[in-house]
Design a protein around this motif. Structure first.
Motif, short mmCIF file in Angstrom:
data_model
loop_
_atom_site.label_atom_id
_atom_site.label_comp_id
_atom_site.label_asym_id
_atom_site.label_seq_id
_atom_site.Cartn_x
_atom_site.Cartn_y
_atom_site.Cartn_z
N THR A 1 8.34 -86.21 -5.38
CA THR A 1 7.11 -85.98 -6.16
C THR A 1 7.28 -84.83 -7.14
O THR A 1 6.57 -84.75 -8.14
N ILE A 2 8.22 -83.93 -6.87
CA ILE A 2 8.51 -82.84 -7.81
C ILE A 2 9.01 -83.43 -9.13
O ILE A 2 8.64 -82.97 -10.22
N GLY A 3 9.84 -84.46 -9.04
CA GLY A 3 10.35 -85.11 -10.24
C GLY A 3 9.25 -85.73 -11.09
O GLY A 3 9.27 -85.63 -12.33
N LEU A 4 8.27 -86.36 -10.43
CA LEU A 4 7.14 -86.94 -11.16
C LEU A 4 6.36 -85.85 -11.89
O LEU A 4 5.94 -86.04 -13.04
N GLU A 5 6.16 -84.71 -11.24
CA GLU A 5 5.43 -83.61 -11.86
C GLU A 5 6.20 -83.03 -13.05
O GLU A 5 5.61 -82.68 -14.07
N ILE A 6 7.51 -82.93 -12.91
CA ILE A 6 8.33 -82.41 -14.02
C ILE A 6 8.19 -83.31 -15.24
O ILE A 6 8.01 -82.83 -16.38
N LEU A 7 8.27 -84.62 -15.04
CA LEU A 7 8.14 -85.56 -16.17
C LEU A 7 6.75 -85.52 -16.78
O LEU A 7 6.60 -85.71 -18.00
#
Length: 402
Positions: free
Chosen positions: A160-166
């Motif tokens: 979910t960190i990756g989704l937030e970064i994008l």
């Protein structure tokens, strides 16, 4: 290939945990842009609940347990951050939790885990020792084992960190992520590559515990001989089997950083960015500062994975980093044993704007001549150039500086 772990798993995890975690900020670090030639952003998971990203995976895993598994209680092994996430999540649902941690885990992490309601058992010196003990206890008690990284639900939570970064940096060119067992890197890389395959994903390990890099080299997971590291959160002798598969498919590069490079990154983040970070969380910035990644004129996000640094360790790390940068300098000089000799050195130091932290003068050393004394100084300097100037002034005055 691990075909049963997909972007949908990460999106489901985001829905499951969104009300229980903090949406951590992404902040620009202008000074890193000057140093690296890239536009650098920091994803501050050190500001997450429990001070680390680990709560994401732990909460998602607990949410997907069956009622029978919950009834049996949960057990986990952890260097400290997964422990806190499991303890907090389990206690919130009335589930008994037992956590096995290395005896060398930071005291702050041990205390926090107990405060979140878990029973803590200390075993061994690294994560792998704690893992073996936790497996033994699991067989004896029948508790449900919650793996800190080698689990689909855990990887999805970290992803979910990756989704937030994008969401926050839609045109990001590269994302740099710490590696221990590989859970956070597997999750983030799967999330980002599934949406934008052009984003470069780079993993960073401590050179003293580079188990994932060794697995990639051998094309199989293997146990390595690790050394102690200040990045205790990623001190893993054997990378995860599931994480290895995901990382092999989605990660572009893995680099390592030394203990000195990690220490300097911790100092940099505290001093320049006002960010308190643990060793594992500093590794992406360490890689940037040490120019371990070949990036230029790119938009880069460094994931600061956690901030649970043992306060007792901070002074040691700061001292080491300051010495590496020439801002603290320890040296010894042999003096004639007569009045006023020490004052001559003090005058040289003070006239060149050095701040004396400690002085130790002694004649009680076997190698000293009868009419000699040894003076050892620790001083503060502005930088390495200032340190070298002071050393040269002492040499010019006829002293041998050791």
């Amino acid at each position: 290939m691990m075909k049963d772990f997909a972007l949908d798993d990460i999106k489901k995890a985001q829905e499951v945990i969104k009300d229980s975690i903090k949406r951590t900020p992404v902040v620009e670090c202008a000074l890193l842009e000057d140093i690296t030639g890239n536009e650098v952003f920091l994803k501050l998971e050190n500001l997450q609940k429990t001070g680390s990203f680990k709560i994401r995976g732990a909460l998602n895993k607990i949410a997907n347990l069956t009622e029978e598994e919950k009834k049996n209680g949960v057990i986990a092994s952890s260097a400290g951050n997964h422990a806190q996430g499991v303890a907090l999540g389990a206690t919130a649902q009335g589930i008994k939790s037992t956590i096995v941690m290395p005896a060398t885990a930071p005291m702050a992490k041990i205390a926090a885990t107990r405060n979140y309601g878990a029973e803590v058992i200390l075993e061994g010196t690294v994560y792998d020792d704690a893992y073996k003990k936790a497996c033994e206890i699991q067989k004896e008690t029948g508790a449900t084992f919650l793996h800190p990284f080698d689990d689909k639900f855990v990887m999805a939570g970290q992803g979910t960190i990756g989704l937030e970064i994008l969401d926050d940096i839609p045109n990001v060119d590269a994302v740099i992520v710490p590696i221990g067992g590989g859970g956070i890197l597997a999750g983030i890389s799967k999330a980002i590559k599934s949406i934008n395959p052009n984003v470069r994903i780079i993993g960073v390990e401590s050179a003293n515990a580079a188990s994932m890099l060794e697995a990639i080299k051998r094309n199989e997971v293997c146990e390595i001989c690790s050394k102690p590291t200040i990045a205790d959160g990623i001190a893993v002798r054997k990378a995860g089997s599931l994480t290895f598969q995901v990382i092999k498919e989605n990660v572009d590069e893995i680099v390592t950083v030394t203990e000195d490079e990690i220490a300097r990154a911790i100092l940099f983040l505290m001093e320049k960015s006002k960010v308190v970070v643990e060793g594992a969380g500093a590794t992406p910035v360490a890689a940037l500062l040490a120019k371990k990644v070949d990036l230029s004129n790119k938009k880069v996000c460094a994931v600061v994975s956690g901030g649970n640094i043992d306060i007792n360790l901070v002074e040691r790390i700061m001292n080491k980093a300051l010495m590496l940068e020439g801002r603290r300098y320890k040296f010894s000089i042999i003096l004639s044993d007569k009045s006023g000799e020490l004052n001559k050195i003090v005058q040289i130091l003070s006239s060149n704007n050095a701040n004396i932290l400690t002085v130790n003068q002694t004649m009680y050393e076997e190698a000293l001549e009868i009419n000699k004394q040894k003076a050892t100084f620790v001083i503060e300097c502005f930088d390495m150039d200032h340190r070298n100037l002071i050393k040269n002034k002492l040499i010019e005055a006829g002293y041998e500086v050791k």
